[in-house]
Design a protein around this motif. Structure first.
Motif, PDB file in Angstrom:
ATOM      1  N   UNK A  41      42.939  36.961  48.038  1.00  0.00           N
ATOM      2  CA  UNK A  41      42.258  35.990  48.904  1.00  0.00           C
ATOM      3  C   UNK A  41      43.238  35.367  49.893  1.00  0.00           C
ATOM      4  N   UNK A  42      44.443  35.069  49.433  1.00  0.00           N
ATOM      5  CA  UNK A  42      45.446  34.490  50.341  1.00  0.00           C
ATOM      6  C   UNK A  42      45.735  35.436  51.500  1.00  0.00           C
ATOM      7  N   UNK A  43      45.859  36.741  51.211  1.00  0.00           N
ATOM      8  CA  UNK A  43      46.116  37.709  52.291  1.00  0.00           C
ATOM      9  C   UNK A  43      44.931  37.784  53.250  1.00  0.00           C
ATOM     10  N   UNK A  44      43.707  37.827  52.706  1.00  0.00           N
ATOM     11  CA  UNK A  44      42.504  37.856  53.554  1.00  0.00           C
ATOM     12  C   UNK A  44      42.458  36.632  54.470  1.00  0.00           C
ATOM     13  N   UNK A 172      32.369  38.403  41.714  1.00  0.00           N
ATOM     14  CA  UNK A 172      31.076  38.350  41.015  1.00  0.00           C
ATOM     15  C   UNK A 172      30.375  36.997  41.149  1.00  0.00           C
ATOM     16  N   UNK A 173      30.912  36.124  42.005  1.00  0.00           N
ATOM     17  CA  UNK A 173      30.286  34.813  42.218  1.00  0.00           C
ATOM     18  C   UNK A 173      29.470  34.760  43.510  1.00  0.00           C
ATOM     19  N   UNK A 174      29.371  35.892  44.175  1.00  0.00           N
ATOM     20  CA  UNK A 174      28.528  36.033  45.372  1.00  0.00           C
ATOM     21  C   UNK A 174      27.195  36.556  44.870  1.00  0.00           C
ATOM     22  N   UNK A 175      26.137  35.765  44.999  1.00  0.00           N
ATOM     23  CA  UNK A 175      24.843  36.114  44.398  1.00  0.00           C
ATOM     24  C   UNK A 175      23.758  36.166  45.471  1.00  0.00           C
ATOM     25  N   UNK A 176      22.603  36.737  45.113  1.00  0.00           N
ATOM     26  CA  UNK A 176      21.522  36.891  46.094  1.00  0.00           C
ATOM     27  C   UNK A 176      20.945  35.556  46.537  1.00  0.00           C
ATOM     28  N   UNK A 177      20.616  34.722  45.556  1.00  0.00           N
ATOM     29  CA  UNK A 177      19.955  33.472  45.915  1.00  0.00           C
ATOM     30  C   UNK A 177      20.241  32.391  44.893  1.00  0.00           C
ATOM     31  N   UNK A 178      20.494  31.186  45.404  1.00  0.00           N
ATOM     32  CA  UNK A 178      20.698  30.017  44.553  1.00  0.00           C
ATOM     33  C   UNK A 178      19.611  28.997  44.847  1.00  0.00           C
ATOM     34  N   UNK A 194      37.727  41.119  46.774  1.00  0.00           N
ATOM     35  CA  UNK A 194      37.422  42.523  47.061  1.00  0.00           C
ATOM     36  C   UNK A 194      36.937  42.793  48.464  1.00  0.00           C
ATOM     37  N   UNK A 195      36.196  41.844  49.036  1.00  0.00           N
ATOM     38  CA  UNK A 195      35.535  42.108  50.325  1.00  0.00           C
ATOM     39  C   UNK A 195      36.096  41.286  51.484  1.00  0.00           C
TER      40      UNK A 195
END
Length: 204
Positions: A41-44, A172-178, A194-195
């Motif tokens: 994440x730091x590199x991104x 895995x904490x990026x979800x469709x809907x909250x 990852x992304x």
């Protein structure tokens, strides 16, 4: 009226359950997993924030000092400051909007047991013109709705921020809907190991 109230109550309950599960999942992550996520994440973020499309040095970035379970590298404020940004870090107090102080390399333990910058408080509006606000979150959905720790501290900050707001989460904490409530202020982007940095729907 009562129908609306029960819906709001169920939203609150749903959020509480998701928050509990997300916190438990974070506690279960290995130190190696967290370290790898932080490094990625730091590199991104460094690539994104210092990229050609971003304003030159001297721009303000609002960061934060992470808890041990969070996927933000605690060295990132130092790296951003070295790259020429003015880095502001939050100072929280119960029931109030976040205040901000400039990163100086020194920190102390604040009211909530979270590390805070040492220095002059610059006021809640200090980040209004920030190029980007890095936002802690437990979960974020495709619309930018974020699940935080429930203090509501960031909603007021994000409501007043004109720049980008980037939530920092594990893959895995990026979800469709909250479940969203009226006072929730969505973020404009997320960063995952990852992304990398992704804009969310509806943020232009």
């Amino acid at each position: 009226m009562s129908h609306h109230h029960s819906r709001a109550a169920s939203t609150t309950a749903a959020k509480a359950e998701q928050r509990r599960m997300a916190v438990a999942r974070r506690r279960a992550r290995s130190p190696e997993h967290i370290a790898a996520a932080r490094a990625a994440i730091a590199e991104h973020l460094m690539a994104y924030l210092t990229g050609s499309a971003q304003p030159a040095a001297g721009g303000v970035i609002a960061g934060y000092l992470p808890l041990p379970s969070e996927p933000l590298d605690p060295r990132l404020p130092s790296r951003l400051a070295t790259a020429g940004f003015r880095v502001l870090l939050p100072v929280a107090s119960a029931g109030a909007a976040l205040n901000w102080a400039e990163y100086s390399g020194e920190s102390r333990t604040g009211d909530f047991g979270i590390q805070e910058p040492v220095g002059e408080l610059l006021g809640i509006d200090a980040v209004a013109d920030a190029v980007a606000v890095l936002v802690p979150a437990l979960l974020v959905d495709a619309n930018g709705v974020r699940l935080g720790r429930g203090g509501g501290h960031y909603d007021r900050t994000l409501g007043g921020a004109r720049g980008e707001s980037i939530a920092v989460i594990f893959d895995d904490e990026w979800v469709d809907e909250l479940p969203a409530e009226p006072f929730d202020v969505p973020v404009t982007a997320v960063v995952t190991p990852g992304a990398g940095v992704r804009r969310v729907i509806g943020s232009g």
